[in-house]
Design a protein around this motif. Structure first.
Motif, PDB file in Angstrom:
ATOM      1  N   PRO A 153      51.533  23.475  16.655  1.00 22.10           N
ATOM      2  CA  PRO A 153      51.409  24.195  17.933  1.00 22.10           C
ATOM      3  C   PRO A 153      52.430  25.324  18.025  1.00 22.10           C
ATOM      4  CG  PRO A 153      52.569  22.131  18.259  1.00 22.10           C
ATOM      5  CD  PRO A 153      52.108  22.130  16.827  1.00 22.10           C
ATOM      6  N   THR A 154      52.049  26.400  18.709  1.00 23.24           N
ATOM      7  CA  THR A 154      52.994  27.485  18.973  1.00 23.24           C
ATOM      8  C   THR A 154      53.879  27.101  20.158  1.00 23.24           C
ATOM      9  OG1 THR A 154      51.556  28.611  20.556  1.00 23.24           O
ATOM     10  CG2 THR A 154      51.237  29.132  18.209  1.00 23.24           C
ATOM     11  N   GLN A 155      54.938  27.850  20.345  1.00 22.89           N
ATOM     12  CA  GLN A 155      55.817  27.579  21.484  1.00 22.89           C
ATOM     13  C   GLN A 155      55.083  27.805  22.808  1.00 22.89           C
ATOM     14  OE1 GLN A 155      58.921  26.186  21.573  1.00 22.89           O
ATOM     15  NE2 GLN A 155      58.439  25.832  19.410  1.00 22.89           N
ATOM     16  N   ASP A 156      54.232  28.828  22.870  1.00 20.57           N
ATOM     17  CA  ASP A 156      53.470  29.065  24.095  1.00 20.57           C
ATOM     18  C   ASP A 156      52.527  27.902  24.381  1.00 20.57           C
ATOM     19  OD1 ASP A 156      54.714  31.464  24.566  1.00 20.57           O
ATOM     20  OD2 ASP A 156      53.088  32.699  23.745  1.00 20.57           O
ATOM     21  N   GLU A 157      51.899  27.370  23.343  1.00 18.84           N
ATOM     22  CA  GLU A 157      50.996  26.227  23.528  1.00 18.84           C
ATOM     23  C   GLU A 157      51.770  24.996  23.975  1.00 18.84           C
ATOM     24  OE1 GLU A 157      47.560  27.519  20.294  1.00 18.84           O
ATOM     25  OE2 GLU A 157      49.328  26.378  19.642  1.00 18.84           O
ATOM     26  N   ASP A 196      33.071  19.242  20.360  1.00 20.87           N
ATOM     27  CA  ASP A 196      32.085  18.811  21.348  1.00 20.87           C
ATOM     28  C   ASP A 196      32.534  17.531  22.049  1.00 20.87           C
ATOM     29  OD1 ASP A 196      30.461  20.946  20.806  1.00 20.87           O
ATOM     30  OD2 ASP A 196      29.061  19.839  19.532  1.00 20.87           O
ATOM     31  N   GLU A 197      33.079  16.591  21.285  1.00 21.11           N
ATOM     32  CA  GLU A 197      33.548  15.344  21.887  1.00 21.11           C
ATOM     33  C   GLU A 197      34.711  15.598  22.840  1.00 21.11           C
ATOM     34  OE1 GLU A 197      32.740  11.812  18.718  1.00 21.11           O
ATOM     35  OE2 GLU A 197      33.901  13.514  17.962  1.00 21.11           O
ATOM     36  N   TRP A 198      35.619  16.473  22.446  1.00 20.20           N
ATOM     37  CA  TRP A 198      36.739  16.807  23.326  1.00 20.20           C
ATOM     38  C   TRP A 198      36.252  17.466  24.612  1.00 20.20           C
ATOM     39  CZ3 TRP A 198      41.602  15.582  24.000  1.00 20.20           C
ATOM     40  CH2 TRP A 198      42.359  15.071  22.943  1.00 20.20           C
ATOM     41  N   GLU A 199      35.325  18.423  24.489  1.00 23.32           N
ATOM     42  CA  GLU A 199      34.875  19.136  25.689  1.00 23.32           C
ATOM     43  C   GLU A 199      34.093  18.224  26.623  1.00 23.32           C
ATOM     44  OE1 GLU A 199      32.885  22.625  24.248  1.00 23.32           O
ATOM     45  OE2 GLU A 199      34.780  23.670  23.883  1.00 23.32           O
ATOM     46  N   THR A 200      33.314  17.306  26.044  1.00 24.46           N
ATOM     47  CA  THR A 200      32.606  16.339  26.878  1.00 24.46           C
ATOM     48  C   THR A 200      33.598  15.442  27.614  1.00 24.46           C
ATOM     49  OG1 THR A 200      30.668  16.329  25.438  1.00 24.46           O
ATOM     50  CG2 THR A 200      30.980  14.410  26.855  1.00 24.46           C
ATOM     51  N   PHE A 201      34.630  15.014  26.904  1.00 27.31           N
ATOM     52  CA  PHE A 201      35.628  14.150  27.532  1.00 27.31           C
ATOM     53  C   PHE A 201      36.418  14.880  28.612  1.00 27.31           C
ATOM     54  CE2 PHE A 201      40.181  12.844  27.419  1.00 27.31           C
ATOM     55  CZ  PHE A 201      40.034  11.696  28.185  1.00 27.31           C
ATOM     56  N   GLU A 202      36.954  16.038  28.274  1.00 27.82           N
ATOM     57  CA  GLU A 202      37.790  16.753  29.238  1.00 27.82           C
ATOM     58  C   GLU A 202      37.000  17.173  30.473  1.00 27.82           C
ATOM     59  OE1 GLU A 202      40.920  17.065  29.340  1.00 27.82           O
ATOM     60  OE2 GLU A 202      41.614  16.636  27.319  1.00 27.82           O
ATOM     61  N   SER A 203      35.773  17.625  30.278  1.00 31.43           N
ATOM     62  CA  SER A 203      34.944  17.999  31.425  1.00 31.43           C
ATOM     63  C   SER A 203      34.592  16.776  32.263  1.00 31.43           C
ATOM     64  CB  SER A 203      33.671  18.701  30.947  1.00 31.43           C
ATOM     65  OG  SER A 203      33.983  19.918  30.298  1.00 31.43           O
ATOM     66  N   GLY A 204      34.214  15.691  31.594  1.00 33.57           N
ATOM     67  CA  GLY A 204      33.884  14.467  32.308  1.00 33.57           C
ATOM     68  C   GLY A 204      35.076  13.873  33.029  1.00 33.57           C
ATOM     69  N   TYR A 205      36.262  14.054  32.466  1.00 36.82           N
ATOM     70  CA  TYR A 205      37.481  13.537  33.087  1.00 36.82           C
ATOM     71  C   TYR A 205      37.742  14.204  34.438  1.00 36.82           C
ATOM     72  CZ  TYR A 205      42.379  12.064  33.396  1.00 36.82           C
ATOM     73  OH  TYR A 205      43.568  11.512  33.803  1.00 36.82           O
ATOM     74  N   GLN A 206      37.375  15.471  34.554  1.00 38.03           N
ATOM     75  CA  GLN A 206      37.634  16.235  35.773  1.00 38.03           C
ATOM     76  C   GLN A 206      36.439  16.281  36.725  1.00 38.03           C
ATOM     77  OE1 GLN A 206      41.148  16.986  35.646  1.00 38.03           O
ATOM     78  NE2 GLN A 206      40.919  19.201  35.513  1.00 38.03           N
ATOM     79  N   ALA A 207      35.231  16.068  36.212  1.00 37.57           N
ATOM     80  CA  ALA A 207      34.015  16.441  36.937  1.00 37.57           C
ATOM     81  C   ALA A 207      33.895  15.802  38.319  1.00 37.57           C
ATOM     82  CB  ALA A 207      32.789  16.104  36.097  1.00 37.57           C
ATOM     83  N   ASP A 208      34.149  14.514  38.417  1.00 36.71           N
ATOM     84  CA  ASP A 208      34.003  13.838  39.715  1.00 36.71           C
ATOM     85  C   ASP A 208      34.839  14.518  40.790  1.00 36.71           C
ATOM     86  OD1 ASP A 208      32.196  11.641  39.213  1.00 36.71           O
ATOM     87  OD2 ASP A 208      33.777  10.724  38.018  1.00 36.71           O
ATOM     88  N   LYS A 209      36.085  14.774  40.467  1.00 36.09           N
ATOM     89  CA  LYS A 209      36.996  15.349  41.461  1.00 36.09           C
ATOM     90  C   LYS A 209      36.708  16.821  41.712  1.00 36.09           C
ATOM     91  CE  LYS A 209      40.723  12.021  40.818  1.00 36.09           C
ATOM     92  NZ  LYS A 209      42.148  11.811  40.458  1.00 36.09           N
ATOM     93  N   GLU A 210      36.257  17.546  40.677  1.00 35.75           N
ATOM     94  CA  GLU A 210      35.915  18.957  40.876  1.00 35.75           C
ATOM     95  C   GLU A 210      34.748  19.091  41.860  1.00 35.75           C
ATOM     96  OE1 GLU A 210      37.617  21.415  40.103  1.00 35.75           O
ATOM     97  OE2 GLU A 210      38.495  21.283  38.100  1.00 35.75           O
ATOM     98  N   ALA A 234      44.763  23.546  32.904  1.00 37.62           N
ATOM     99  CA  ALA A 234      45.642  24.484  32.211  1.00 37.62           C
ATOM    100  C   ALA A 234      46.293  23.836  30.994  1.00 37.62           C
ATOM    101  CB  ALA A 234      46.706  25.008  33.170  1.00 37.62           C
ATOM    102  N   ASN A 235      46.714  22.571  31.123  1.00 34.48           N
ATOM    103  CA  ASN A 235      47.275  21.854  29.978  1.00 34.48           C
ATOM    104  C   ASN A 235      46.306  21.854  28.804  1.00 34.48           C
ATOM    105  OD1 ASN A 235      48.795  19.200  31.989  1.00 34.48           O
ATOM    106  ND2 ASN A 235      49.544  21.238  31.523  1.00 34.48           N
ATOM    107  N   TYR A 240      46.635  22.259  24.629  1.00 32.14           N
ATOM    108  CA  TYR A 240      46.307  21.441  23.461  1.00 32.14           C
ATOM    109  C   TYR A 240      44.870  21.565  22.953  1.00 32.14           C
ATOM    110  CZ  TYR A 240      44.664  18.054  27.058  1.00 32.14           C
ATOM    111  OH  TYR A 240      44.041  17.442  28.114  1.00 32.14           O
ATOM    112  N   ARG A 241      44.051  22.425  23.562  1.00 35.88           N
ATOM    113  CA  ARG A 241      42.684  22.600  23.060  1.00 35.88           C
ATOM    114  C   ARG A 241      42.710  23.143  21.639  1.00 35.88           C
ATOM    115  NH1 ARG A 241      38.319  26.609  23.323  1.00 35.88           N
ATOM    116  NH2 ARG A 241      36.321  25.512  23.506  1.00 35.88           N
ATOM    117  N   ASP A 242      42.003  22.489  20.729  1.00 38.26           N
ATOM    118  CA  ASP A 242      41.938  22.843  19.311  1.00 38.26           C
ATOM    119  C   ASP A 242      43.291  22.736  18.606  1.00 38.26           C
ATOM    120  OD1 ASP A 242      39.207  23.348  19.508  1.00 38.26           O
ATOM    121  OD2 ASP A 242      39.489  25.489  19.904  1.00 38.26           O
ATOM    122  N   VAL A 243      44.245  22.068  19.247  1.00 39.90           N
ATOM    123  CA  VAL A 243      45.557  21.839  18.643  1.00 39.90           C
ATOM    124  C   VAL A 243      45.801  20.340  18.479  1.00 39.90           C
ATOM    125  CG1 VAL A 243      48.042  22.258  18.824  1.00 39.90           C
ATOM    126  CG2 VAL A 243      46.424  23.936  19.732  1.00 39.90           C
TER     127      VAL A 243
END
Length: 255
Positions: A153-157, A196-210, A234-235, A240-243
């Motif tokens: 990871p970079t320092q910015d990441e 794809d698995e990460w995006e499904t998880f991250e989106s599903g993790y937030q979806a109810d509350k969004e 933002a995190n 950490y996306r793709d990292v």
């Protein structure tokens, strides 16, 4: 409207509490069931979806799931009852250390190595692997889902991830597998979550509350919910996306 009315649902869009697709889960369950486990232990089980699928695929097996989240455990008990598995599985609201479970033929530890060690990462992974080695019976299997860096990871990441994120917090994939070998395992199967698995998880993790937040912008909990959702997104997207990766290691104890 009060704080106890119209609260957002929790994680209803997730089948698994991690980046795990149906095809990958099916393959994992099929391979684990081939070893014919009679006892299954799920450390940090959440609602224990993968454990329940293993019990369905291995009709002679019984299971114990251990977690501290009572809401997730209640969901697991409900799911087990709906599948006719209530008599073959127990969900315990305890820490893994307090529960002191007996060794099992199959031990699942899905992104829950922190439940087995208080050490700073990545040392906690080594300590968790040694604990898992003690918890699996001879000839059994361990399924460990653990984080690793897909690239440095970079320092910015790092600054955009969780508080105090460090470049030495995780190994790369080869280093993670080396830790498993040093702890007394042979890696029977090594696989990693894809984008794809990460995006499904991250989106599903937030979806109810969004969705809830869009419909309840003036609710007393709206500001707090918005801040948490925006921070987590933002995190992920800036940090950490793709990292950060998740490896699924099927491990066999040596000797």
């Amino acid at each position: 409207m009060t704080e106890t009315q119209d609260l957002p649902p929790r994680l209803t869009h997730l089948t698994f509490h991690g980046p795990l697709s149906e095809p990958r889960a099916n393959g994992i369950v099929d391979r684990l069931a081939l070893a014919e486990p009679t006892t299954v232990l799920d450390i940090g089980c959440g609602w224990g979806e993968l454990m329940l699928r293993v019990l369905e695929a291995a009709p002679g097996a019984t299971g114990i799931g251990i977690d501290l989240n009572g809401e997730d455990l209640a969901r697991g008990r409900t799911d087990a009852a709906a599948r006719g598995l209530s008599g073959r599985v127990e969900f315990l609201e305890k820490s893994a250390t307090d529960a002191a479970p007996d060794p099992a033929d199959l031990v699942l530890c899905l992104s829950a190595s922190h439940a087995l060690s208080d050490a700073e990462p990545p040392r906690h992974t080594t300590e968790a692997l040694h604990a898992l080695r003690r918890l699996v019976t001879p000839g059994g299997r361990v399924l460990l889902a653990e984080g690793y860096w897909q690239r440095p990871p970079t320092q910015d990441e790092l600054a955009a991830m969780w508080p105090d994120a460090r470049a030495d917090e995780y190994d790369d994939l080869a280093g993670l597998v080396d830790r498993a070998v040093e702890a007394g395992f042979r890696p029977a199967w090594v696989e990693t979550a894809n984008r794809d698995e990460w995006e499904t998880f991250e989106s599903g993790y937030q979806a109810d509350k969004e969705v809830w937040l869009a419909g309840h912008p003036d609710h007393p909990l709206a500001e707090e919910t918005r801040e948490k959702l925006d921070a987590h997104r933002a995190n992920w997207l800036r940090g950490y996306r793709d990292v950060l990766g998740i490896a699924y290691l099927t491990l066999v104890p040596v000797g």
